[in-house]
Design a protein around this motif. Sequence first.
Motif, PDB file in Angstrom:
ATOM      1  N   GLY A  69      26.465  38.937  28.558  1.00  0.00           N
ATOM      2  CA  GLY A  69      25.659  39.254  29.723  1.00  0.00           C
ATOM      3  C   GLY A  69      26.239  40.338  30.604  1.00  0.00           C
ATOM      4  O   GLY A  69      25.876  40.461  31.776  1.00  0.00           O
ATOM      5  N   LYS A  70      27.101  41.163  30.044  1.00  0.00           N
ATOM      6  CA  LYS A  70      27.800  42.194  30.827  1.00  0.00           C
ATOM      7  C   LYS A  70      26.843  43.114  31.596  1.00  0.00           C
ATOM      8  O   LYS A  70      27.133  43.525  32.721  1.00  0.00           O
ATOM      9  CB  LYS A  70      28.682  43.021  29.890  1.00  0.00           C
ATOM     10  N   LYS A  71      25.693  43.441  31.016  1.00  0.00           N
ATOM     11  CA  LYS A  71      24.770  44.400  31.645  1.00  0.00           C
ATOM     12  C   LYS A  71      23.634  43.725  32.431  1.00  0.00           C
ATOM     13  O   LYS A  71      22.768  44.404  32.964  1.00  0.00           O
ATOM     14  CB  LYS A  71      24.183  45.338  30.581  1.00  0.00           C
ATOM     15  N   ASN A  72      23.657  42.390  32.543  1.00  0.00           N
ATOM     16  CA  ASN A  72      22.543  41.693  33.191  1.00  0.00           C
ATOM     17  C   ASN A  72      22.343  42.101  34.650  1.00  0.00           C
ATOM     18  O   ASN A  72      21.211  42.300  35.087  1.00  0.00           O
ATOM     19  CB  ASN A  72      22.713  40.177  33.100  1.00  0.00           C
ATOM     20  N   GLU A  73      23.410  42.214  35.407  1.00  0.00           N
ATOM     21  CA  GLU A  73      23.277  42.585  36.828  1.00  0.00           C
ATOM     22  C   GLU A  73      22.731  44.006  36.977  1.00  0.00           C
ATOM     23  O   GLU A  73      21.922  44.272  37.859  1.00  0.00           O
ATOM     24  CB  GLU A  73      24.595  42.417  37.577  1.00  0.00           C
ATOM     25  N   MET A  74      23.178  44.899  36.125  1.00  0.00           N
ATOM     26  CA  MET A  74      22.682  46.276  36.149  1.00  0.00           C
ATOM     27  C   MET A  74      21.186  46.293  35.815  1.00  0.00           C
ATOM     28  O   MET A  74      20.402  46.966  36.481  1.00  0.00           O
ATOM     29  CB  MET A  74      23.487  47.129  35.158  1.00  0.00           C
ATOM     30  N   ILE A  75      20.786  45.538  34.816  1.00  0.00           N
ATOM     31  CA  ILE A  75      19.378  45.452  34.421  1.00  0.00           C
ATOM     32  C   ILE A  75      18.555  44.910  35.594  1.00  0.00           C
ATOM     33  O   ILE A  75      17.514  45.471  35.949  1.00  0.00           O
ATOM     34  CB  ILE A  75      19.212  44.546  33.169  1.00  0.00           C
ATOM     35  N   ILE A 129      21.088  46.573  17.399  1.00  0.00           N
ATOM     36  CA  ILE A 129      21.433  47.956  17.037  1.00  0.00           C
ATOM     37  C   ILE A 129      20.221  48.797  16.650  1.00  0.00           C
ATOM     38  O   ILE A 129      20.352  49.991  16.412  1.00  0.00           O
ATOM     39  CB  ILE A 129      22.493  47.996  15.910  1.00  0.00           C
ATOM     40  N   SER A 130      19.020  48.189  16.650  1.00  0.00           N
ATOM     41  CA  SER A 130      17.839  48.940  16.217  1.00  0.00           C
ATOM     42  C   SER A 130      17.206  49.763  17.338  1.00  0.00           C
ATOM     43  O   SER A 130      16.370  50.618  17.068  1.00  0.00           O
ATOM     44  CB  SER A 130      16.795  47.991  15.623  1.00  0.00           C
ATOM     45  N   PHE A 131      17.586  49.499  18.596  1.00  0.00           N
ATOM     46  CA  PHE A 131      17.003  50.229  19.716  1.00  0.00           C
ATOM     47  C   PHE A 131      18.022  50.315  20.837  1.00  0.00           C
ATOM     48  O   PHE A 131      18.760  49.369  21.095  1.00  0.00           O
ATOM     49  CB  PHE A 131      15.735  49.530  20.226  1.00  0.00           C
ATOM     50  N   GLU A 132      18.013  51.457  21.487  1.00  0.00           N
ATOM     51  CA  GLU A 132      18.940  51.699  22.593  1.00  0.00           C
ATOM     52  C   GLU A 132      18.137  52.234  23.773  1.00  0.00           C
ATOM     53  O   GLU A 132      17.313  53.133  23.604  1.00  0.00           O
ATOM     54  CB  GLU A 132      19.975  52.723  22.129  1.00  0.00           C
ATOM     55  N   LEU A 133      18.359  51.675  24.938  1.00  0.00           N
ATOM     56  CA  LEU A 133      17.678  52.169  26.139  1.00  0.00           C
ATOM     57  C   LEU A 133      18.346  53.471  26.560  1.00  0.00           C
ATOM     58  O   LEU A 133      19.553  53.502  26.800  1.00  0.00           O
ATOM     59  CB  LEU A 133      17.783  51.122  27.252  1.00  0.00           C
ATOM     60  N   PRO A 134      17.586  54.566  26.628  1.00  0.00           N
ATOM     61  CA  PRO A 134      18.187  55.860  26.967  1.00  0.00           C
ATOM     62  C   PRO A 134      18.982  55.802  28.281  1.00  0.00           C
ATOM     63  O   PRO A 134      18.519  55.266  29.284  1.00  0.00           O
ATOM     64  CB  PRO A 134      16.968  56.784  27.108  1.00  0.00           C
ATOM     65  N   GLY A 135      20.188  56.297  28.215  1.00  0.00           N
ATOM     66  CA  GLY A 135      21.053  56.347  29.394  1.00  0.00           C
ATOM     67  C   GLY A 135      21.750  55.046  29.726  1.00  0.00           C
ATOM     68  O   GLY A 135      22.593  55.000  30.618  1.00  0.00           O
ATOM     69  N   VAL A 136      21.384  53.975  29.014  1.00  0.00           N
ATOM     70  CA  VAL A 136      21.955  52.659  29.319  1.00  0.00           C
ATOM     71  C   VAL A 136      22.707  52.082  28.122  1.00  0.00           C
ATOM     72  O   VAL A 136      23.664  51.350  28.274  1.00  0.00           O
ATOM     73  CB  VAL A 136      20.842  51.681  29.782  1.00  0.00           C
ATOM     74  N   GLY A 137      22.253  52.409  26.936  1.00  0.00           N
ATOM     75  CA  GLY A 137      22.935  51.942  25.728  1.00  0.00           C
ATOM     76  C   GLY A 137      22.279  50.728  25.100  1.00  0.00           C
ATOM     77  O   GLY A 137      21.156  50.368  25.421  1.00  0.00           O
ATOM     78  N   LYS A 138      23.027  50.116  24.208  1.00  0.00           N
ATOM     79  CA  LYS A 138      22.538  48.947  23.471  1.00  0.00           C
ATOM     80  C   LYS A 138      22.739  47.683  24.293  1.00  0.00           C
ATOM     81  O   LYS A 138      23.683  47.574  25.066  1.00  0.00           O
ATOM     82  CB  LYS A 138      23.263  48.841  22.132  1.00  0.00           C
ATOM     83  N   PHE A 139      21.841  46.725  24.080  1.00  0.00           N
ATOM     84  CA  PHE A 139      21.919  45.434  24.753  1.00  0.00           C
ATOM     85  C   PHE A 139      22.153  44.330  23.733  1.00  0.00           C
ATOM     86  O   PHE A 139      21.709  44.425  22.585  1.00  0.00           O
ATOM     87  CB  PHE A 139      20.603  45.105  25.477  1.00  0.00           C
ATOM     88  N   THR A 140      22.774  43.261  24.208  1.00  0.00           N
ATOM     89  CA  THR A 140      22.837  42.042  23.407  1.00  0.00           C
ATOM     90  C   THR A 140      21.462  41.369  23.480  1.00  0.00           C
ATOM     91  O   THR A 140      20.632  41.698  24.334  1.00  0.00           O
ATOM     92  CB  THR A 140      23.893  41.067  23.955  1.00  0.00           C
ATOM     93  N   LYS A 141      21.255  40.407  22.607  1.00  0.00           N
ATOM     94  CA  LYS A 141      19.996  39.650  22.646  1.00  0.00           C
ATOM     95  C   LYS A 141      19.875  38.916  23.980  1.00  0.00           C
ATOM     96  O   LYS A 141      18.770  38.789  24.525  1.00  0.00           O
ATOM     97  CB  LYS A 141      19.931  38.683  21.468  1.00  0.00           C
TER      98      LYS A 141
END
Length: 171
Positions: A69-75, A129-141
């Motif tokens: 959940g490292k990127k959850n707060e940013m999201i 690994i099939s999709f990356e949000l531009p400028g943000v990178g890959k997310f975990t499920k």
Amino acid sequence: MNKEILATVESTITALIQLVDSFKPEHFNRVPFEGSWTPAQVSDHIGKSLSAIAGVMKGAANATARPAGKKNEMIKSFLLDFDTKMSAPDFIIPSNAILEKESMVQSLKTITLNLVEAVKTMDLSEICISFELPGVGKFTKYEWAHFAVYHTQRHLHQLRNIQESLATANH
């Protein structure tokens, strides 16, 4: 990890379906104010987005050592910033066609079942690994599940504003 996000996904989806279903049929395809999508278009956009997220979650993924959940707060911070206007990528831009409310509600129910099933059954710590949000990178499920919640909450806010505007315009 799965139980908490599952409950949040389910409650957010329930709120979405109830709100979409609460629109008067004659308001569903009406533009509430200049520059706005109709309730039908917002619903279509959310459906396309949730379907895409479920697809990414079911796609190729790898184990990762970083916290799930490292990127959850940013999201959360960028999706729930209601003052910032965003542009949707082409693949989730809503249709301009007249959409029938009952069909949209049924479609949302079907689409959201796929997302709920993914959250229930998958290892959410894996990185997609099939999709990356531009400028943000890959997310975990796990992060994609949170993205689905926050994105839907963003549009719940929008739909409530639209509903209020349509109600006010008819008095």
